[in-house]
Design a protein around this motif. Structure first.
Motif, PDB file in Angstrom:
ATOM      1  N   ASP A  16     -36.397 -60.428  11.221  1.00  0.00           N
ATOM      2  CA  ASP A  16     -34.950 -60.302  11.385  1.00  0.00           C
ATOM      3  C   ASP A  16     -34.569 -58.826  11.303  1.00  0.00           C
ATOM      4  O   ASP A  16     -34.711 -58.192  10.254  1.00  0.00           O
ATOM      5  N   LEU A  17     -34.090 -58.274  12.418  1.00  0.00           N
ATOM      6  CA  LEU A  17     -33.690 -56.865  12.443  1.00  0.00           C
ATOM      7  C   LEU A  17     -32.564 -56.564  11.464  1.00  0.00           C
ATOM      8  O   LEU A  17     -32.381 -55.422  11.060  1.00  0.00           O
ATOM      9  N   ASP A  18     -31.790 -57.586  11.097  1.00  0.00           N
ATOM     10  CA  ASP A  18     -30.697 -57.393  10.152  1.00  0.00           C
ATOM     11  C   ASP A  18     -31.121 -57.670   8.717  1.00  0.00           C
ATOM     12  O   ASP A  18     -30.316 -57.566   7.800  1.00  0.00           O
ATOM     13  N   GLY A  19     -32.386 -58.020   8.514  1.00  0.00           N
ATOM     14  CA  GLY A  19     -32.880 -58.326   7.176  1.00  0.00           C
ATOM     15  C   GLY A  19     -33.146 -57.077   6.353  1.00  0.00           C
ATOM     16  O   GLY A  19     -33.052 -55.946   6.831  1.00  0.00           O
ATOM     17  N   ASP A  20     -33.502 -57.278   5.111  1.00  0.00           N
ATOM     18  CA  ASP A  20     -33.866 -56.203   4.189  1.00  0.00           C
ATOM     19  C   ASP A  20     -35.324 -55.846   4.433  1.00  0.00           C
ATOM     20  O   ASP A  20     -36.226 -56.596   4.054  1.00  0.00           O
ATOM     21  N   TYR A  21     -35.585 -54.697   5.055  1.00  0.00           N
ATOM     22  CA  TYR A  21     -36.945 -54.320   5.419  1.00  0.00           C
ATOM     23  C   TYR A  21     -37.849 -54.184   4.202  1.00  0.00           C
ATOM     24  O   TYR A  21     -39.031 -54.492   4.270  1.00  0.00           O
ATOM     25  N   GLU A  22     -37.312 -53.731   3.100  1.00  0.00           N
ATOM     26  CA  GLU A  22     -38.115 -53.618   1.878  1.00  0.00           C
ATOM     27  C   GLU A  22     -38.562 -54.998   1.407  1.00  0.00           C
ATOM     28  O   GLU A  22     -39.690 -55.170   0.949  1.00  0.00           O
ATOM     29  N   GLU A  23     -37.690 -55.978   1.538  1.00  0.00           N
ATOM     30  CA  GLU A  23     -38.036 -57.341   1.143  1.00  0.00           C
ATOM     31  C   GLU A  23     -39.044 -57.949   2.123  1.00  0.00           C
ATOM     32  O   GLU A  23     -39.976 -58.649   1.722  1.00  0.00           O
ATOM     33  N   ILE A  24     -38.874 -57.657   3.412  1.00  0.00           N
ATOM     34  CA  ILE A  24     -39.802 -58.147   4.431  1.00  0.00           C
ATOM     35  C   ILE A  24     -41.165 -57.484   4.230  1.00  0.00           C
ATOM     36  O   ILE A  24     -42.195 -58.106   4.392  1.00  0.00           O
ATOM     37  N   SER A  25     -41.172 -56.214   3.880  1.00  0.00           N
ATOM     38  CA  SER A  25     -42.349 -55.395   3.584  1.00  0.00           C
ATOM     39  C   SER A  25     -43.086 -54.954   4.839  1.00  0.00           C
ATOM     40  O   SER A  25     -43.053 -53.802   5.200  1.00  0.00           O
ATOM     41  N   TYR A  26     -43.788 -55.861   5.515  1.00  0.00           N
ATOM     42  CA  TYR A  26     -44.513 -55.500   6.719  1.00  0.00           C
ATOM     43  C   TYR A  26     -43.763 -56.014   7.932  1.00  0.00           C
ATOM     44  O   TYR A  26     -43.474 -57.199   8.039  1.00  0.00           O
ATOM     45  N   LEU A  27     -43.438 -55.103   8.828  1.00  0.00           N
ATOM     46  CA  LEU A  27     -42.642 -55.412  10.005  1.00  0.00           C
ATOM     47  C   LEU A  27     -43.588 -55.675  11.170  1.00  0.00           C
ATOM     48  O   LEU A  27     -44.276 -54.770  11.631  1.00  0.00           O
ATOM     49  N   SER A  28     -43.617 -56.904  11.638  1.00  0.00           N
ATOM     50  CA  SER A  28     -44.576 -57.320  12.663  1.00  0.00           C
ATOM     51  C   SER A  28     -43.935 -57.370  14.045  1.00  0.00           C
ATOM     52  O   SER A  28     -42.767 -57.713  14.191  1.00  0.00           O
ATOM     53  N   PHE A  29     -44.755 -57.056  15.039  1.00  0.00           N
ATOM     54  CA  PHE A  29     -44.368 -57.117  16.439  1.00  0.00           C
ATOM     55  C   PHE A  29     -45.449 -57.866  17.196  1.00  0.00           C
ATOM     56  O   PHE A  29     -46.623 -57.787  16.842  1.00  0.00           O
ATOM     57  N   ALA A  30     -45.070 -58.590  18.242  1.00  0.00           N
ATOM     58  CA  ALA A  30     -46.031 -59.243  19.138  1.00  0.00           C
ATOM     59  C   ALA A  30     -45.404 -59.281  20.518  1.00  0.00           C
ATOM     60  O   ALA A  30     -44.250 -59.687  20.664  1.00  0.00           O
ATOM     61  N   THR A  31     -46.168 -58.843  21.506  1.00  0.00           N
ATOM     62  CA  THR A  31     -45.607 -58.720  22.835  1.00  0.00           C
ATOM     63  C   THR A  31     -46.656 -59.013  23.898  1.00  0.00           C
ATOM     64  O   THR A  31     -47.787 -58.541  23.774  1.00  0.00           O
ATOM     65  N   PRO A  32     -46.277 -59.764  24.926  1.00  0.00           N
ATOM     66  CA  PRO A  32     -47.202 -59.932  26.051  1.00  0.00           C
ATOM     67  C   PRO A  32     -47.478 -58.584  26.701  1.00  0.00           C
ATOM     68  O   PRO A  32     -46.567 -57.769  26.860  1.00  0.00           O
ATOM     69  N   LEU A  33     -48.709 -58.329  27.064  1.00  0.00           N
ATOM     70  CA  LEU A  33     -49.049 -57.034  27.663  1.00  0.00           C
ATOM     71  C   LEU A  33     -48.268 -56.751  28.935  1.00  0.00           C
ATOM     72  O   LEU A  33     -47.827 -55.648  29.148  1.00  0.00           O
ATOM     73  N   ALA A  34     -48.042 -57.744  29.758  1.00  0.00           N
ATOM     74  CA  ALA A  34     -47.288 -57.517  30.998  1.00  0.00           C
ATOM     75  C   ALA A  34     -45.893 -56.988  30.689  1.00  0.00           C
ATOM     76  O   ALA A  34     -45.397 -56.108  31.368  1.00  0.00           O
ATOM     77  N   ALA A  35     -45.260 -57.489  29.618  1.00  0.00           N
ATOM     78  CA  ALA A  35     -43.913 -57.040  29.255  1.00  0.00           C
ATOM     79  C   ALA A  35     -43.932 -55.613  28.758  1.00  0.00           C
ATOM     80  O   ALA A  35     -43.079 -54.806  29.094  1.00  0.00           O
ATOM     81  N   THR A  36     -44.933 -55.248  27.949  1.00  0.00           N
ATOM     82  CA  THR A  36     -44.966 -53.885  27.425  1.00  0.00           C
ATOM     83  C   THR A  36     -45.303 -52.899  28.532  1.00  0.00           C
ATOM     84  O   THR A  36     -44.801 -51.794  28.549  1.00  0.00           O
ATOM     85  N   ARG A  37     -46.117 -53.292  29.460  1.00  0.00           N
ATOM     86  CA  ARG A  37     -46.518 -52.376  30.534  1.00  0.00           C
ATOM     87  C   ARG A  37     -45.340 -52.051  31.431  1.00  0.00           C
ATOM     88  O   ARG A  37     -45.223 -50.940  31.928  1.00  0.00           O
ATOM     89  N   THR A  38     -44.421 -52.990  31.641  1.00  0.00           N
ATOM     90  CA  THR A  38     -43.270 -52.694  32.472  1.00  0.00           C
ATOM     91  C   THR A  38     -42.203 -51.956  31.677  1.00  0.00           C
ATOM     92  O   THR A  38     -41.472 -51.161  32.228  1.00  0.00           O
ATOM     93  N   ALA A  39     -42.128 -52.182  30.353  1.00  0.00           N
ATOM     94  CA  ALA A  39     -41.127 -51.508  29.527  1.00  0.00           C
ATOM     95  C   ALA A  39     -41.513 -50.074  29.267  1.00  0.00           C
ATOM     96  O   ALA A  39     -40.659 -49.210  29.124  1.00  0.00           O
ATOM     97  N   ALA A  40     -42.793 -49.794  29.160  1.00  0.00           N
ATOM     98  CA  ALA A  40     -43.257 -48.439  28.843  1.00  0.00           C
ATOM     99  C   ALA A  40     -43.207 -47.619  30.091  1.00  0.00           C
ATOM    100  O   ALA A  40     -42.911 -46.522  30.185  1.00  0.00           O
TER     101      ALA A  40
END
Length: 111
Positions: free
Chosen positions: A87-111
């Motif tokens: 949750d981008l609006d959450g408390d990052y300290e409470e979340i601790s580790y901020l995870s991401f997961a993305t299909p490669l095709a999506a990242t290749r077009t975004a980058a």
């Protein structure tokens, strides 16, 4: 897995790696930039190279985690269009580790 370094004139400027999580997923690890060479787009270059290598190796998804106290990493991944798994609006300290997961095709077009 794969470990990449960006080197110019014998100076290591940035580095990072990926490792296998499953047959379809690679986890990007340890992305960093030499403090003397930050703000030059090197992390973006490195991420694109890691994504390309993972894609060529047959992976279709990349995932990675950064710490709550790494605002530069969070800003980079969000600016590249990567999908947060928290949750981008959450408390990052409470979340601790901020995870991401993305299909490669999506990242290749975004980058």
């Amino acid at each position: 897995g794969l470990f990449l370094l960006l080197i110019r004139d014998g100076v290591v400027m940035a580095g990072g790696a990926y490792r296998r999580v499953s047959a379809t997923t690679a986890e990007i690890k340890r992305v960093w930039t030499n403090p003397d060479h930050r703000r030059q787009g090197l992390a973006r270059i490195l991420m694109a190279a890691l994504e390309d290598a993972a894609s060529e190796a047959g992976y279709t998804i990349v995932e990675w985690t950064t710490g709550a106290r790494q605002p530069e990493a969070l800003a980079l991944y969000l600016s590249l269009g990567y999908a947060p798994q928290f949750d981008l609006d959450g408390d990052y300290e409470e979340i601790s580790y901020l995870s991401f997961a993305t299909p490669l095709a999506a990242t290749r077009t975004a980058a």
